[in-house]
Design an enzyme around this catalytic site. Structure first.
Site, PDB file in Angstrom:
ATOM      1  N   HIS A  29      -9.728  -9.110  26.265  1.00  0.00           N
ATOM      2  CA  HIS A  29      -9.339  -8.716  24.859  1.00  0.00           C
ATOM      3  C   HIS A  29      -7.923  -8.466  24.768  1.00  0.00           C
ATOM      4  CE1 HIS A  29     -13.624  -7.953  25.491  1.00  0.00           C
ATOM      5  NE2 HIS A  29     -13.720  -8.202  24.071  1.00  0.00           N
TER       6      HIS A  29
ATOM      7  N   SER B  43     -16.886  -8.838  19.446  1.00  0.00           N
ATOM      8  CA  SER B  43     -16.101  -7.947  20.004  1.00  0.00           C
ATOM      9  C   SER B  43     -14.436  -8.069  19.588  1.00  0.00           C
ATOM     10  CB  SER B  43     -15.968  -7.630  21.538  1.00  0.00           C
ATOM     11  OG  SER B  43     -15.713  -9.210  22.007  1.00  0.00           O
TER      12      SER B  43
ATOM     13  N   ASP C  69      -7.706  -5.578  28.390  1.00  0.00           N
ATOM     14  CA  ASP C  69      -8.827  -5.696  29.466  1.00  0.00           C
ATOM     15  C   ASP C  69      -8.884  -7.277  29.730  1.00  0.00           C
ATOM     16  OD1 ASP C  69     -10.454  -6.802  27.378  1.00  0.00           O
ATOM     17  OD2 ASP C  69     -11.833  -5.123  27.580  1.00  0.00           O
TER      18      ASP C  69
END
Length: 366
Positions: A334, A44, A331
């Site tokens: 991240h 990610s 978040d």
């Protein structure tokens, strides 16, 4: 040991390393004559939206993701651009789209195969992500397409000049804690790290054997100290149980790359210290222009560490900070675009004490 929310997030631990940055503030890019393609593998940290096109809940294709730069969610786990987006800009490339994006059939600038939740091991979130082996199979399809469209010699030149960026490993270590895997009891830290690095080595050699020569890597970020992990630590401190895996990985990765440099003719790499970079901003945010290093901008619970940003992952309620750029983390796992930009800048043109033995600019200029 860890609850279901930990399992749900681990994919997002993207944590494995990253490469974000923006083409400004004195960072010089390359002219069109120095064009080199960019191929992106991993999790990610680099996923530009591939997970939008597979059957998984590990997605970020809803608001408020993407609000800062794109103004709409794209599938990136940030408020804006990723490290890989910034590196593309520095390399005089357009933003590299996700490989699975419909209509994406032009690969002369490169391709992005990264998938949120993916690890170096096939078992990591199996069935919910595009594992590293599958990402490599996608690269082979791209190589075949380039050969067909450009001819054998021009395709070989493109492949050899290209830069291959990796962000892999974080999810492998996160996954075994989120699932309370038997590996925690049957393998030492060093044994399990050896399995992860063994698969990363195999991926490097596969690309090398197909003509790739220039590689970019990140050290693992401080997984135990991100907002998601802190509620699991003592009195809001870091979740120290995962730290030995991170430490061993970051000790062994440079040795592995140095060994490959001696074994593989023409192999060149850039290894950037993402762990130190992020740790310093977590602990000293004001030094780098941030107001908050430990609490995420978007999420819920202590440190906004519950992976609920956007309200699409089981927990509907979440908080959103008024100014994203004040925070190190967007978040619970991240970074914000601003952090990605700062890191990409150092990855691109940093000195050997941060990015070695080459920085990415040197690899693009090969």
């Amino acid at each position: 040991m860890a609850d279901n929310s930990f399992h749900d997030f681990i994919f997002g631990f993207c944590t494995s390393l990253l490469i974000l940055t923006t083409l400004s503030h004195g960072v010089s890019g390359l002219s069109s004559k120095e064009h080199a393609s960019l191929f992106i593998f991993g999790d990610s940290i680099f996923d530009a939206g591939n997970n939008n096109y597979i059957n998984t809940s590990y997605r970020a294709n809803f608001q408020p993701y993407g609000e800062t730069f794109f103004k709409n969610p794209t599938g990136r786990f940030s408020d804006g651009r990723l490290i890989s987006d910034f590196i593309a800009e520095y390399g005089n490339l357009p933003i590299i789209p996700p490989y699975l994006q419909p209509g994406n059939q032009q690969f002369t600038n490169g391709s992005n195969f990264a998938s949120a939740g993916a690890g170096a091991l096939v078992e990591t979130f199996h069935g919910l992500v595009i594992d590293l082996n599958t990402q490599l199979s996608y690269f082979e399809r791209v190589r075949e397409s380039l050969t067909k469209n450009l001819g054998d010699e021009e395709a070989k030149t493109l492949i050899s000049r290209a830069v291959y960026m990796f962000s892999a490993g974080s999810n492998d270590y996160s996954y075994i804690f989120g699932t309370n895997s038997s590996i925690l009891r049957t393998h030492s830290h060093r044994e399990f790290v050896g399995m992860v690095l063994g698969n990363i080595t195999a991926a490097i050699k596969e690309i090398y054997n197909k003509g790739g020569r220039n590689f970019g890597f990140l050290s693992l970020d401080p997984l135990g100290c991100i907002p998601f992990s802190r509620p699991l630590g003592k009195e809001g401190g870091c979740f120290e149980a995962i730290t030995p895996y991170v430490q061993v990985h970051n000790e062994e990765l440079p040795k592995l790359l140095q060994k490959l440099e001696t074994e593989l003719k023409g192999f060149r790499y850039s290894l950037s210290n993402y762990n130190e970079f992020l740790s310093d901003r977590i602990n000293n945010p004001s030094k780098y222009g941030f107001k908050e290093g430990k609490v995420a901008c978007c999420g819920s619970g202590p440190f906004r560490g519950t992976f609920s940003c956007g309200g699409q992952r089981g927990t509907k309620e979440y908080d959103l900070c008024p100014n994203t750029s004040d925070h190190v983390f967007f978040d619970s796992g991240h970074p914000t675009e601003r952090v990605n930009q700062q890191f990409a800048m150092l990855f691109w043109s940093g000195t050997p004490n941060f990015t070695a033995p080459y920085n990415l600019k040197a690899l693009f200029e090969n």
